[in-house]
Design an enzyme around this catalytic site. Structure first.
Site, mmCIF file in Angstrom:
data_model
loop_
_atom_site.group_PDB
_atom_site.id
_atom_site.type_symbol
_atom_site.label_atom_id
_atom_site.label_comp_id
_atom_site.label_asym_id
_atom_site.label_seq_id
_atom_site.Cartn_x
_atom_site.Cartn_y
_atom_site.Cartn_z
ATOM 1 N N ASN A 125 17.495 -53.309 28.360
ATOM 2 C CA ASN A 125 18.770 -53.876 27.905
ATOM 3 C C ASN A 125 19.221 -53.249 26.605
ATOM 4 O OD1 ASN A 125 18.886 -56.036 29.877
ATOM 5 N ND2 ASN A 125 17.152 -56.936 28.775
ATOM 6 N N GLY A 184 2.431 -57.349 21.910
ATOM 7 C CA GLY A 184 3.797 -56.879 22.149
ATOM 8 C C GLY A 184 4.170 -55.713 21.244
ATOM 9 N N TYR A 199 18.632 -67.588 23.382
ATOM 10 C CA TYR A 199 17.592 -66.871 22.626
ATOM 11 C C TYR A 199 17.839 -67.012 21.125
ATOM 12 C CZ TYR A 199 15.383 -63.082 20.080
ATOM 13 O OH TYR A 199 14.693 -62.365 19.126
ATOM 14 N N LYS A 233 15.595 -68.879 17.886
ATOM 15 C CA LYS A 233 15.189 -68.291 16.595
ATOM 16 C C LYS A 233 15.709 -69.167 15.451
ATOM 17 C CE LYS A 233 12.678 -65.594 18.036
ATOM 18 N NZ LYS A 233 11.312 -65.283 17.654
ATOM 19 N N GLY A 237 29.557 -60.707 24.606
ATOM 20 C CA GLY A 237 28.762 -61.240 23.493
ATOM 21 C C GLY A 237 28.507 -60.242 22.376
ATOM 22 N N SER A 243 15.439 -63.264 13.525
ATOM 23 C CA SER A 243 16.289 -62.165 13.968
ATOM 24 C C SER A 243 17.630 -62.216 13.261
ATOM 25 C CB SER A 243 16.512 -62.322 15.477
ATOM 26 O OG SER A 243 17.551 -61.474 15.906
HETATM 27 P P1 NAD Z 1 7.485 -58.437 22.838
HETATM 28 O O1 NAD Z 1 7.957 -59.126 24.053
HETATM 29 O O2 NAD Z 1 7.061 -57.018 22.949
HETATM 30 O O3 NAD Z 1 6.270 -59.257 22.186
HETATM 31 C C1 NAD Z 1 6.189 -60.674 22.272
HETATM 32 C C2 NAD Z 1 4.797 -61.027 22.732
HETATM 33 O O4 NAD Z 1 4.673 -62.447 22.826
HETATM 34 C C3 NAD Z 1 4.457 -60.448 24.105
HETATM 35 O O5 NAD Z 1 3.243 -59.733 24.024
HETATM 36 C C4 NAD Z 1 4.319 -61.673 25.008
HETATM 37 O O6 NAD Z 1 3.352 -61.483 26.012
HETATM 38 C C5 NAD Z 1 3.915 -62.741 23.992
HETATM 39 N N1 NAD Z 1 4.232 -64.121 24.354
HETATM 40 C C6 NAD Z 1 5.417 -64.647 24.734
HETATM 41 N N2 NAD Z 1 5.293 -65.970 24.948
HETATM 42 C C7 NAD Z 1 3.999 -66.292 24.707
HETATM 43 C C8 NAD Z 1 3.258 -67.500 24.763
HETATM 44 N N3 NAD Z 1 3.819 -68.669 25.134
HETATM 45 N N4 NAD Z 1 1.945 -67.458 24.440
HETATM 46 C C9 NAD Z 1 1.356 -66.278 24.077
HETATM 47 N N5 NAD Z 1 2.001 -65.127 24.021
HETATM 48 C C10 NAD Z 1 3.314 -65.131 24.326
HETATM 49 O O7 NAD Z 1 8.605 -58.594 21.711
HETATM 50 P P2 NAD Z 1 8.725 -57.899 20.294
HETATM 51 O O8 NAD Z 1 9.877 -56.986 20.353
HETATM 52 O O9 NAD Z 1 7.411 -57.413 19.837
HETATM 53 O O10 NAD Z 1 9.187 -59.151 19.435
HETATM 54 C C11 NAD Z 1 8.272 -59.926 18.695
HETATM 55 C C12 NAD Z 1 9.028 -61.088 18.057
HETATM 56 O O11 NAD Z 1 10.064 -60.569 17.241
HETATM 57 C C13 NAD Z 1 9.700 -62.008 19.070
HETATM 58 O O12 NAD Z 1 9.559 -63.335 18.598
HETATM 59 C C14 NAD Z 1 11.148 -61.591 19.031
HETATM 60 O O13 NAD Z 1 11.998 -62.643 19.356
HETATM 61 C C15 NAD Z 1 11.301 -61.176 17.590
HETATM 62 N N6 NAD Z 1 12.370 -60.199 17.383
HETATM 63 C C16 NAD Z 1 12.351 -59.019 18.082
HETATM 64 C C17 NAD Z 1 13.372 -58.096 17.903
HETATM 65 C C18 NAD Z 1 13.397 -56.800 18.671
HETATM 66 O O14 NAD Z 1 14.416 -56.136 18.680
HETATM 67 N N7 NAD Z 1 12.307 -56.374 19.299
HETATM 68 C C19 NAD Z 1 14.411 -58.374 16.996
HETATM 69 C C20 NAD Z 1 14.393 -59.574 16.295
HETATM 70 C C21 NAD Z 1 13.360 -60.481 16.495
HETATM 71 C C1 UD1 Z 2 20.158 -57.069 20.797
HETATM 72 C C2 UD1 Z 2 20.254 -58.516 21.104
HETATM 73 C C3 UD1 Z 2 20.012 -59.304 19.838
HETATM 74 C C4 UD1 Z 2 18.676 -58.934 19.223
HETATM 75 C C5 UD1 Z 2 18.670 -57.444 18.965
HETATM 76 C C6 UD1 Z 2 17.339 -57.031 18.426
HETATM 77 C C7 UD1 Z 2 21.796 -58.526 22.997
HETATM 78 C C8 UD1 Z 2 23.155 -58.902 23.462
HETATM 79 N N1 UD1 Z 2 21.543 -58.777 21.688
HETATM 80 O O1 UD1 Z 2 21.188 -56.804 19.903
HETATM 81 O O2 UD1 Z 2 20.032 -60.686 20.071
HETATM 82 O O3 UD1 Z 2 18.467 -59.617 18.019
HETATM 83 O O4 UD1 Z 2 18.913 -56.763 20.198
HETATM 84 O O5 UD1 Z 2 17.172 -55.683 18.421
HETATM 85 O O6 UD1 Z 2 20.943 -58.078 23.763
HETATM 86 N N2 UD1 Z 2 24.440 -50.404 23.855
HETATM 87 C C9 UD1 Z 2 25.068 -49.525 24.717
HETATM 88 N N3 UD1 Z 2 24.461 -49.246 25.906
HETATM 89 C C10 UD1 Z 2 23.256 -49.797 26.264
HETATM 90 C C11 UD1 Z 2 22.626 -50.689 25.370
HETATM 91 C C12 UD1 Z 2 23.251 -50.978 24.174
HETATM 92 O O7 UD1 Z 2 26.134 -49.007 24.414
HETATM 93 O O8 UD1 Z 2 22.759 -49.512 27.369
HETATM 94 C C13 UD1 Z 2 25.070 -50.679 22.554
HETATM 95 C C14 UD1 Z 2 25.426 -52.140 22.321
HETATM 96 O O9 UD1 Z 2 26.698 -52.435 22.792
HETATM 97 C C15 UD1 Z 2 25.294 -52.226 20.790
HETATM 98 C C16 UD1 Z 2 24.200 -51.219 20.449
HETATM 99 O O10 UD1 Z 2 24.130 -50.329 21.564
HETATM 100 O O11 UD1 Z 2 26.497 -51.810 20.175
HETATM 101 C C17 UD1 Z 2 22.843 -51.845 20.247
HETATM 102 O O12 UD1 Z 2 22.528 -52.656 21.368
HETATM 103 P P1 UD1 Z 2 21.094 -53.346 21.542
HETATM 104 O O13 UD1 Z 2 20.032 -52.337 21.361
HETATM 105 O O14 UD1 Z 2 21.110 -54.120 22.817
HETATM 106 O O15 UD1 Z 2 20.969 -54.317 20.288
HETATM 107 P P2 UD1 Z 2 21.963 -55.480 19.802
HETATM 108 O O16 UD1 Z 2 23.157 -55.595 20.637
HETATM 109 O O17 UD1 Z 2 22.167 -55.277 18.348
#
Ligand code: NAD
Ligand code: UD1
Length: 337
Positions: free
Chosen positions: A197, A10, A148, A152, A293, A124
């Site tokens: 998103n 990922g 979600y 966490k 939210g 997170s």
């Molecule tokens: P991502 O979706 O790119 O990576 C997650 C990976 O886990 C994917 O490759 C998916 O195929 C794999 N996966 C999911 N379920 C699985 C399972 N049951 N068995 C094996 N593989 C599985 O997401 P990411 O952005 O790299 O996030 C990694 C971690 O960090 C996640 O746990 C996410 O919740 C956490 N996290 C991400 C963010 C963010 O903004 N990206 C923020 C806070 C926390």
């Molecule tokens: C999102 C997740 C949060 C996660 C975090 C990790 C949601 C509701 N929350 O948070 O659980 O831990 O990512 O990175 O998805 N925005 C816009 N237009 C868009 C997209 C976002 O204006 O098309 C704004 C949002 O309102 C926010 C900011 O950009 O103020 C960041 O949004 P986003 O990237 O989705 O992250 P979080 O909301 O912080």
């Protein structure tokens, strides 16, 4: 030293795999590819010239995990695997609880049975109670608003309780703020399926002309310019934070928790500006209503990670925008052909 990365194909896992290999660690990845593709692993191997042992398995499959631990002498685990889309988790709560909790439980169980004592967990900033004021500190009250987030929160709790019961274990829980950006080479980056998103992936799609304009979710928040403020950090800084966490875990037992963020908040419009100025592209936008939210602002107090782990985010917002753009220009279709 051999590190297992669950979810290593990922976004964050692949960047961490690259950093680990460059620091001389061996990397094993367990990923079922439900939200990623093997191409990220191939690119990391190509970029570093080093191999990754890849297992296409579900981390909740205890037998498959056992076979992996028997085949590979793993020293420590980075647990990235999980589903992460907030909106989808509201629609499909059981899928999120089942996947995110069963992976964590099975992983701990099989790790322990196979003598692996060190785990670094992807938590997170979403676990902080929204009522807290920023900067967020690790000991502030917790509480979530969607399934979600609760997975966490519960993941943290499960790991903490397991480590309490098995005091020879060591766990580091990392609360990420908003990771964005890509490896500076542009060989790997964020590749979300469908319409993004999150803010930076959405801006990216507008920048390359796949989406017409950004929808800014609200400009009536109590912030500098009325748009939401977040703590964006470069994914490579985040990856380096994991290596610092590992170094700490290897020397300690018990559970520790750290924020990984820059400590600096930027508004949506500031991100748009930074992207435009850094990359010389226009990001058309419209102001829409608030997203359900969302909260006005949150950013980290990262001083604990700085003091205890010796970690600090080094890369600027401009670096994050530049590296995102390099990745996009080289890979307008992400990892797909
Ligand atoms: P991502 O979706 O790119 O990576 C997650 C990976 O886990 C994917 O490759 C998916 O195929 C794999 N996966 C999911 N379920 C699985 C399972 N049951 N068995 C094996 N593989 C599985 O997401 P990411 O952005 O790299 O996030 C990694 C971690 O960090 C996640 O746990 C996410 O919740 C956490 N996290 C991400 C963010 C963010 O903004 N990206 C923020 C806070 C926390
Ligand atoms: C999102 C997740 C949060 C996660 C975090 C990790 C949601 C509701 N929350 O948070 O659980 O831990 O990512 O990175 O998805 N925005 C816009 N237009 C868009 C997209 C976002 O204006 O098309 C704004 C949002 O309102 C926010 C900011 O950009 O103020 C960041 O949004 P986003 O990237 O989705 O992250 P979080 O909301 O912080």
């Amino acid at each position: 030293m051999k590190i297992l990365l669950t979810g290593g194909a990922g976004y964050i896992g692949s960047h961490t795999a690259l950093q680990l290999l460059e620091c001389g660690y061996e990397v094993v990845v367990a990923d079922n590819l439900c939200n990623s593709s093997y191409e990220s692993i191939r690119r990391v191997q190509e970029h570093t010239g080093k191999p990754i042992a890849f297992y296409e398995i579900d981390v909740a499959d205890g037998e498959a995990m056992d076979a992996l631990f028997k085949a590979e002498p793993i020293d420590a685990v980075f647990h990235f695997a999980g589903l992460k889309a907030v909106g989808e988790s509201v629609q499909k709560p059981l899928e999120y609880y089942r996947n995110n909790l069963s992976t964590t439980i099975t992983l701990l169980d099989r790790m322990y049975a196979n003598g692996v004592r060190y785990i670094v967990y992807s938590s997170s900033a979403t676990v902080y109670d929204a009522a807290n004021v920023s900067p967020r500190l690790e000991d502030m009250s917790l509480g979530c608003t969607n399934p979600y987030g609760w997975t966490k929160f519960m993941g943290e709790r499960i790991i903490q309780d397991f480590v309490t019961a098995n005091p020879e274990m060591s766990a580091v829980l990392l609360r990420y703020f908003n990771p964005i950006g890509a490896h500076e080479s542009g060989c790997i980056g964020e590749d979300p399926a469908g319409i993004p998103n999150n803010l930076m992936p959405y801006i990216s799609q507008v920048a390359i002309g796949k989406l017409e304009k950004l929808h800014v979710f609200g400009n009536d928040y109590d912030t500098r310019d009325g748009t939401g403020v977040r703590d964006y950090l470069h994914v490579v800084d985040l990856a380096i934070g994991h290596i610092k966490a590992l170094e700490f875990a290897l020397k300690h037992t018990g559970t520790e928790v750290f924020n990984l963020g820059t400590g600096c908040g930027y508004s949506v419009l500031e991100i748009v500006d930074a992207f435009e100025n850094t990359n010389g592209v226009k990001i058309p936008y419209v102001i829409d209503g608030r997203r359900a939210g969302d909260i006005d602002e949150y950013y980290a107090d990262p001083s604990r990670a700085n003091e205890v782990l010796g970690w600090k985010a080094e890369r600027t917002l401009s670096d994050m925008c530049r590296d995102t753009w390099t990745w996009l220009q080289k890979n307008p279709n992400g990892f797909r052909e």
